[in-house]
Design a protein around this motif. Sequence first.
Motif: not given
Length: 176
Positions: A15, A19, A36, A40, A148
């Motif tokens: 993560i 991300w 975020f 993704d 991602f």
Amino acid sequence: MTFKIEKIRMIISDIDGVWTDGTFYKGTDDQEFKKFNVNDGVGVAMARAAGYKIALISGRFSPATKYRAKELKIEDLYNGGLNKIHAYEELKTKYNLVDSEIAYVGDDLIDIPVMEKVGAPIAVANAIQDVKRISIYTTRVAGGFGAFREAISWLIIGQGRMEEVLESMRKKIMNS
């Protein structure tokens, strides 16, 4: 090890640094915020349309990570464990997979032990050199900026399945 991305059936990702850009904000009330990237989330939808299992393994526990995984309906979240091999082996057993059927997206030292085992180790653009050196693909964009999703796209294109995946996503959108 010979890498064959056509065998990939599961994608596992770190993560922080993948991300996210690695930044988090911590308030005095112990509240935490992370940024975020919506791309993704689209990558998760693409992975599902391709039939991939999805798991997240984060070395650092974070309520924000837990919330994002819940929001995206990612059930396999290992949130806070520096030794990622334990989670990796558990996932292999749970889904009856072998190393060559798994891709892993990482950026830093604690990702290396898993990346050395999987069939498709993928680094993000901001990964350390040791991670890039063992990867078969390095994203053009950095973690926190859709890396991602880029990794998912690369796998799907490499398997020659992009048109099939996009059609599946179109149908799902039209039926919602």
